[in-house]
Design a protein around this motif. Structure first.
Motif, PDB file in Angstrom:
ATOM      1  N   ASP A   1     -11.868   5.917   7.586  1.00 55.43           N
ATOM      2  CA  ASP A   1     -11.234   7.036   6.878  1.00 55.43           C
ATOM      3  C   ASP A   1      -9.914   6.641   6.227  1.00 55.43           C
ATOM      4  N   ALA A   2      -9.447   5.438   6.508  1.00 54.02           N
ATOM      5  CA  ALA A   2      -8.072   5.078   6.157  1.00 54.02           C
ATOM      6  C   ALA A   2      -7.831   4.983   4.656  1.00 54.02           C
ATOM      7  N   LEU A   3      -8.766   4.427   3.906  1.00 51.59           N
ATOM      8  CA  LEU A   3      -8.539   4.262   2.473  1.00 51.59           C
ATOM      9  C   LEU A   3      -8.467   5.602   1.755  1.00 51.59           C
ATOM     10  N   GLY A   4      -8.957   6.642   2.371  1.00 46.14           N
ATOM     11  CA  GLY A   4      -8.916   7.962   1.764  1.00 46.14           C
ATOM     12  C   GLY A   4      -7.521   8.545   1.657  1.00 46.14           C
ATOM     13  N   VAL A   5      -6.546   7.999   2.401  1.00 43.82           N
ATOM     14  CA  VAL A   5      -5.180   8.516   2.316  1.00 43.82           C
ATOM     15  C   VAL A   5      -4.287   7.616   1.468  1.00 43.82           C
ATOM     16  N   VAL A   6      -4.863   6.569   0.891  1.00 36.86           N
ATOM     17  CA  VAL A   6      -4.085   5.633   0.070  1.00 36.86           C
ATOM     18  C   VAL A   6      -3.937   6.192  -1.338  1.00 36.86           C
ATOM     19  N   PHE A   7      -2.714   6.252  -1.811  1.00 40.57           N
ATOM     20  CA  PHE A   7      -2.436   6.694  -3.177  1.00 40.57           C
ATOM     21  C   PHE A   7      -2.670   5.564  -4.170  1.00 40.57           C
ATOM     22  N   GLY A   8      -2.238   4.348  -3.793  1.00 35.59           N
ATOM     23  CA  GLY A   8      -2.418   3.216  -4.687  1.00 35.59           C
ATOM     24  C   GLY A   8      -1.744   1.978  -4.138  1.00 35.59           C
ATOM     25  N   TYR A   9      -1.595   0.989  -5.016  1.00 35.04           N
ATOM     26  CA  TYR A   9      -1.120  -0.332  -4.608  1.00 35.04           C
ATOM     27  C   TYR A   9      -0.090  -0.844  -5.609  1.00 35.04           C
ATOM     28  N   THR A  10       0.849  -1.629  -5.102  1.00 33.81           N
ATOM     29  CA  THR A  10       1.834  -2.254  -5.965  1.00 33.81           C
ATOM     30  C   THR A  10       2.211  -3.617  -5.400  1.00 33.81           C
ATOM     31  N   CYS A  11       3.029  -4.350  -6.150  1.00 37.20           N
ATOM     32  CA  CYS A  11       3.488  -5.671  -5.707  1.00 37.20           C
ATOM     33  C   CYS A  11       4.778  -5.513  -4.903  1.00 37.20           C
ATOM     34  N   ALA A  12       4.979  -6.418  -3.954  1.00 40.42           N
ATOM     35  CA  ALA A  12       6.196  -6.396  -3.146  1.00 40.42           C
ATOM     36  C   ALA A  12       6.681  -7.804  -2.885  1.00 40.42           C
ATOM     37  N   ASN A  13       7.983  -7.918  -2.687  1.00 37.81           N
ATOM     38  CA  ASN A  13       8.591  -9.145  -2.201  1.00 37.81           C
ATOM     39  C   ASN A  13       9.301  -8.794  -0.906  1.00 37.81           C
ATOM     40  N   ASP A  14       8.726  -9.210   0.202  1.00 40.50           N
ATOM     41  CA  ASP A  14       9.270  -8.903   1.531  1.00 40.50           C
ATOM     42  C   ASP A  14      10.339  -9.943   1.859  1.00 40.50           C
ATOM     43  N   VAL A  15      11.504  -9.789   1.244  1.00 36.66           N
ATOM     44  CA  VAL A  15      12.580 -10.778   1.369  1.00 36.66           C
ATOM     45  C   VAL A  15      13.047 -10.863   2.825  1.00 36.66           C
TER      46      VAL A  15
ATOM     47  N   VAL B   1       0.853  -1.182   0.000  1.00 36.40           N
ATOM     48  CA  VAL B   1       0.000   0.000   0.000  1.00 36.40           C
ATOM     49  C   VAL B   1       0.894   1.237   0.000  1.00 36.40           C
ATOM     50  N   VAL B   2       0.635   2.168  -0.916  1.00 40.68           N
ATOM     51  CA  VAL B   2       1.400   3.416  -0.983  1.00 40.68           C
ATOM     52  C   VAL B   2       0.534   4.548  -0.433  1.00 40.68           C
ATOM     53  N   ILE B   3       1.052   5.240   0.573  1.00 39.61           N
ATOM     54  CA  ILE B   3       0.313   6.334   1.209  1.00 39.61           C
ATOM     55  C   ILE B   3       0.438   7.599   0.354  1.00 39.61           C
ATOM     56  N   GLY B   4      -0.683   8.350   0.241  1.00 45.25           N
ATOM     57  CA  GLY B   4      -0.711   9.509  -0.627  1.00 45.25           C
ATOM     58  C   GLY B   4      -0.646  10.857   0.079  1.00 45.25           C
ATOM     59  N   ARG B   5      -0.989  10.901   1.356  1.00 43.33           N
ATOM     60  CA  ARG B   5      -0.938  12.206   2.033  1.00 43.33           C
ATOM     61  C   ARG B   5      -0.677  12.024   3.528  1.00 43.33           C
ATOM     62  N   MET B   6      -0.175  13.073   4.141  1.00 39.89           N
ATOM     63  CA  MET B   6       0.157  13.017   5.562  1.00 39.89           C
ATOM     64  C   MET B   6      -1.098  12.727   6.381  1.00 39.89           C
ATOM     65  N   SER B   7      -0.962  11.834   7.332  1.00 37.97           N
ATOM     66  CA  SER B   7      -2.124  11.475   8.139  1.00 37.97           C
ATOM     67  C   SER B   7      -1.671  10.913   9.479  1.00 37.97           C
ATOM     68  N   LYS B   8      -2.567  11.014  10.445  1.00 43.05           N
ATOM     69  CA  LYS B   8      -2.271  10.555  11.807  1.00 43.05           C
ATOM     70  C   LYS B   8      -3.576  10.196  12.500  1.00 43.05           C
ATOM     71  N   ASP B   9      -3.547   9.127  13.279  1.00 43.67           N
ATOM     72  CA  ASP B   9      -4.676   8.710  14.126  1.00 43.67           C
ATOM     73  C   ASP B   9      -5.963   8.520  13.324  1.00 43.67           C
TER      74      ASP B   9
ATOM     75  N   PRO C   1       5.370  -3.589 -10.583  1.00 43.25           N
ATOM     76  CA  PRO C   1       6.105  -2.808 -11.581  1.00 43.25           C
ATOM     77  C   PRO C   1       5.674  -1.337 -11.643  1.00 43.25           C
ATOM     78  N   TRP C   2       4.488  -1.033 -11.103  1.00 42.58           N
ATOM     79  CA  TRP C   2       3.958   0.326 -11.074  1.00 42.58           C
ATOM     80  C   TRP C   2       2.939   0.412  -9.957  1.00 42.58           C
ATOM     81  N   VAL C   3       2.407   1.599  -9.721  1.00 43.84           N
ATOM     82  CA  VAL C   3       1.352   1.796  -8.716  1.00 43.84           C
ATOM     83  C   VAL C   3       0.013   1.873  -9.430  1.00 43.84           C
ATOM     84  N   GLU C   4      -0.924   1.051  -8.987  1.00 47.53           N
ATOM     85  CA  GLU C   4      -2.296   1.085  -9.500  1.00 47.53           C
ATOM     86  C   GLU C   4      -3.134   1.880  -8.509  1.00 47.53           C
ATOM     87  N   THR C   5      -3.712   2.997  -8.984  1.00 47.84           N
ATOM     88  CA  THR C   5      -4.435   3.891  -8.082  1.00 47.84           C
ATOM     89  C   THR C   5      -5.925   3.578  -7.985  1.00 47.84           C
TER      90      THR C   5
END
Length: 256
Positions: free
Chosen positions: A129-143, A116-124, A169-173
């Motif tokens: 309300d959480a999905l409203g600050v998400v910029f988009g999504y990408t794939c990861a390998n948590d080695v 999950v890529v965060i799109g704006r500053m947020s706290k608490d 390979p990119w962020v899907e918004t």
């Protein structure tokens, strides 16, 4: 919208990738911080070098044991609340960049995950309300250096080596993260096949939980956990993480 970061041999730039994942239209600016505009230049994806779509300026937040089947295979209990750890941003690499096996470890595992890529500053944040600050999504390998994870008793070194956090390979918004298939392949063989439906804590809950510990900043990345099927990877092998609605992140494995 699919947003990629890439280079043609010059300075990195951003672009919009078409639905087929074949063409990329170059844009000005940084989509996380600035308004973007098409430059008129287009490229074939195969003719550019895709880079990590985001380099977190602040942090990568990992979530452990967020799938019950993975917790079971690792012999650990399911946590009552999300189990968080931090990964340094120096671990981030992009598509086709090599994952370098460190000399300190003889048991390095792949872990395919939705990021999950965060799109704006947020706290608490509350979950609603959480999905409203998400910029988009990408794939990861948590080695993960599994032997060091066991011996250290905490996960900073095991998860934090340089190259241990491939993103791409990119962020899907424009994506609903609630029911996405997550598949990992090792040299073309399926080794993980799960769905985000099976997360113990969904994306909204994870973003909310993280925001109550840390101020989230634009470009921060949250790794949402991995399904069952993790295992070792060796030099000379290739790991692919494919997530429905996003694409495929592939990286070779090397030892230096």
């Amino acid at each position: 919208m699919r947003i990629a970061r890439f280079t043609t041999g010059e300075d990195p730039v951003y672009g919009l990738v078409d639905g087929a994942g074949e063409k990329i239209a170059e844009v000005t600016g940084d989509p996380l911080y600035q308004r973007i505009e098409l430059t008129g230049a287009t490229h074939l994806v195969e003719d550019v070098r895709l880079l990590a779509p985001v380099i977190p300026r602040s942090k990568v937040i990992g979530i452990g044991r967020n799938y019950a089947d993975h917790a079971a295979e690792m012999g650990g209990a399911v946590p009552d609340e999300p189990l968080m750890f931090l990964v340094p941003n120096t671990a981030v690499v992009g598509p086709d960049d090599p994952v370098v096996l460190p000399q300190q470890s003889t048991e390095v595992h792949y872990e395919g995950e939705l990021a999950v890529v965060i799109g704006r500053m947020s706290k608490d944040l509350e979950p609603e309300d959480a999905l409203g600050v998400v910029f988009g999504y990408t794939c990861a390998n948590d080695v993960t250096a599994r032997d060091l994870q066991r011996s250290d008793g905490q996960w900073a070194r095991a998860k934090g080596f340089d190259t241990f956090c491939p993103l791409g390979p990119w962020v899907e918004t424009d994506l609903d993260p609630g029911a996405l298939r997550v598949v990992t392949r090792l040299d073309g063989e399926v080794v993980q096949d799960g769905t985000t439906t099976d997360m113990l804590h969904g994306v909204a809950a994870l973003v909310s939980h993280a925001s109550k510990a840390f101020t989230l900043l634009p470009g921060d990345v949250i790794l949402t956990g991995t399904p069952a099927g993790v295992g070792p990877m060796e030099a000379g092998q290739r790991v692919e993480v494919e997530i429905e609605g996003i694409g495929v992140l592939a990286n070779p494995v090397v030892r230096r």
